[in-house]
Scaffold this motif. Structure first.
Motif, PDB file in Angstrom:
ATOM      1  N   TYR A   1       7.123 -12.198 -21.514  1.00 42.06           N
ATOM      2  CA  TYR A   1       5.882 -11.792 -20.862  1.00 42.06           C
ATOM      3  C   TYR A   1       5.584 -10.307 -21.014  1.00 42.06           C
ATOM      4  O   TYR A   1       4.722  -9.758 -20.331  1.00 42.06           O
ATOM      5  CB  TYR A   1       5.923 -12.183 -19.380  1.00 42.06           C
ATOM      6  CG  TYR A   1       6.055 -13.687 -19.192  1.00 42.06           C
ATOM      7  CD1 TYR A   1       5.338 -14.574 -19.986  1.00 42.06           C
ATOM      8  CD2 TYR A   1       6.916 -14.213 -18.241  1.00 42.06           C
ATOM      9  CE1 TYR A   1       5.459 -15.939 -19.825  1.00 42.06           C
ATOM     10  CE2 TYR A   1       7.050 -15.585 -18.072  1.00 42.06           C
ATOM     11  CZ  TYR A   1       6.324 -16.447 -18.866  1.00 42.06           C
ATOM     12  OH  TYR A   1       6.448 -17.804 -18.716  1.00 42.06           O
TER      13      TYR A   1
ATOM     14  N   GLN B   1       4.482 -11.082 -26.419  1.00 37.23           N
ATOM     15  CA  GLN B   1       3.272 -11.878 -26.596  1.00 37.23           C
ATOM     16  C   GLN B   1       2.622 -11.708 -27.969  1.00 37.23           C
ATOM     17  O   GLN B   1       1.620 -12.356 -28.261  1.00 37.23           O
ATOM     18  CB  GLN B   1       2.275 -11.562 -25.487  1.00 37.23           C
ATOM     19  CG  GLN B   1       2.638 -12.213 -24.159  1.00 37.23           C
ATOM     20  CD  GLN B   1       2.698 -13.731 -24.259  1.00 37.23           C
ATOM     21  OE1 GLN B   1       1.699 -14.372 -24.572  1.00 37.23           O
ATOM     22  NE2 GLN B   1       3.867 -14.315 -24.012  1.00 37.23           N
TER      23      GLN B   1
ATOM     24  N   LYS C   1      -0.341 -14.165 -15.556  1.00 33.08           N
ATOM     25  CA  LYS C   1      -0.935 -12.848 -15.786  1.00 33.08           C
ATOM     26  C   LYS C   1      -0.815 -12.399 -17.232  1.00 33.08           C
ATOM     27  O   LYS C   1      -1.764 -11.817 -17.795  1.00 33.08           O
ATOM     28  CB  LYS C   1      -0.257 -11.817 -14.867  1.00 33.08           C
ATOM     29  CG  LYS C   1      -0.780 -10.404 -15.037  1.00 33.08           C
ATOM     30  CD  LYS C   1      -0.043  -9.441 -14.104  1.00 33.08           C
ATOM     31  CE  LYS C   1      -0.526  -8.009 -14.281  1.00 33.08           C
ATOM     32  NZ  LYS C   1       0.227  -7.070 -13.409  1.00 33.08           N
ATOM     33  N   ASN C   2       0.335 -12.657 -17.864  1.00 36.24           N
ATOM     34  CA  ASN C   2       0.641 -12.008 -19.145  1.00 36.24           C
ATOM     35  C   ASN C   2       0.696 -12.925 -20.356  1.00 36.24           C
ATOM     36  O   ASN C   2       0.704 -12.430 -21.481  1.00 36.24           O
ATOM     37  CB  ASN C   2       1.976 -11.262 -19.036  1.00 36.24           C
ATOM     38  CG  ASN C   2       1.924 -10.122 -18.036  1.00 36.24           C
ATOM     39  OD1 ASN C   2       0.864  -9.559 -17.787  1.00 36.24           O
ATOM     40  ND2 ASN C   2       3.060  -9.783 -17.450  1.00 36.24           N
TER      41      ASN C   2
END
Length: 296
Positions: A153, A158, A177-178
């Motif tokens: 994350y 990512q 969120k990520n």
């Protein structure tokens, strides 16, 4: 004589019109492979149904680690050019190819995908990475499995495609969120307008078949291949699709598709991840009944 048989084989595999509809089959491969690993599937379907299977070759092998939204945007253009030849399309995705198809379909407003078939695809994500990745990739081989979420994350993590569907049940807030892909196509986040658009496009499907089984050795938990997943906050308890928030809250239309008899789930035992490419018994039990309905 050789030329005659070659021409005959080509004619057999040309697009075929069923009454008023011309139907195509388009296949997207999985992680660390390409179209060549699926030529047997193309041959099997060609012989049984007289259909040519378009094998998409983009983002093969090491390039399959490209961030998934980037893959979706590029592959959607290629798929759309092929799909334009047909009235409707049967989409087939193996492993990562299955969730790429979901991204393509949900972000494609005027698609003509009639049926989506996913084979051993991490539809709800993965909680862990297979041993092969830890051995193969120097970047992650020294990371503890218990701390993989920290890397997954992060901004660096990512940039790696297969971490775009890493869904740690103990760190759902960070995932939401990520993580740059799976929460979007699951409609777990995003603007109301985007979520409505993705859901509407998903529900343009007439049929979805998802195939997986307990012999799975790459997607963990294996139930993710048939829309099951871990109970929130637990890495030990796995719940059925109908007990997940994705289904109960109908976030991207899964429950609606199921309630109108558009969703089929087929659990097949006795083969590992690679076997779901083209195992004949698996195809006979799970895939042929769906294709028979459309192509016969």
């Amino acid at each position: 004589m050789f030329m005659f048989h070659g021409v005959l084989a080509l004619l057999v595999l040309l697009p075929v019109s069923d009454g008023c509809d011309k139907i195509g089959v388009i296949h997207i491969h999985g992680l660390f492979e390409g179209w060549r690993e699926h030529t047997n599937f193309r041959e099997i379907i060609g012989q049984k149904y007289g259909r040519y299977v378009h094998l998409i070759g983009g983002f093969s092998y090491i390039e399959s680690m490209t961030p998934l939204w980037r893959q979706v945007h590029t592959l959607r253009e290629e798929v759309a050019r092929i799909a334009a030849q047909y009235d409707k399309v049967i989409a087939v995705g193996f492993s990562q190819g299955g969730i790429l198809w979901r991204g393509i379909i949900e972000s494609w407003d005027d698609h003509n995908i009639d049926t989506l078939i996913t084979l051993a695809s991490p539809l709800v994500g993965v909680r862990d990475l297979p041993d092969l990745l830890f051995k193969k990739l120097p970047l992650i081989k020294n990371i503890s499995r218990s701390l993989m979420w920290m890397y997954a994350y992060s901004p660096l993590g990512q940039t790696t495609g297969f971490l775009n569907f890493f869904r740690d049940p103990l760190h759902y807030d960070l995932y939401l969120k990520n993580c740059h892909f799976l929460p979007d196509i699951n409609c777990e986040r995003g603007t109301d307008a985007t979520k409505e658009r993705f859901k509407n496009n998903f529900l343009k499907l007439r049929k979805m078949l998802v195939v997986g089984g307990p012999g799975e050795n790459v997607v963990h938990p294996w139930q993710s291949t048939v829309f099951g997943y871990h109970k929130p906050g637990s890495k030990n308890t796995v719940v059925d699709m109908t007990e997940t928030a994705l289904y109960k809250d109908d976030l991207f239309g899964l429950r609606t598709l199921d309630e109108r008899n558009g969703l089929s789930r087929c659990v097949f035992n006795g083969i590992d991840h690679i076997g779901f490419r083209d195992d004949e018994k698996m195809l006979e039990k799970c895939v042929y009944p769906v294709l028979d309905e459309i192509l016969n």
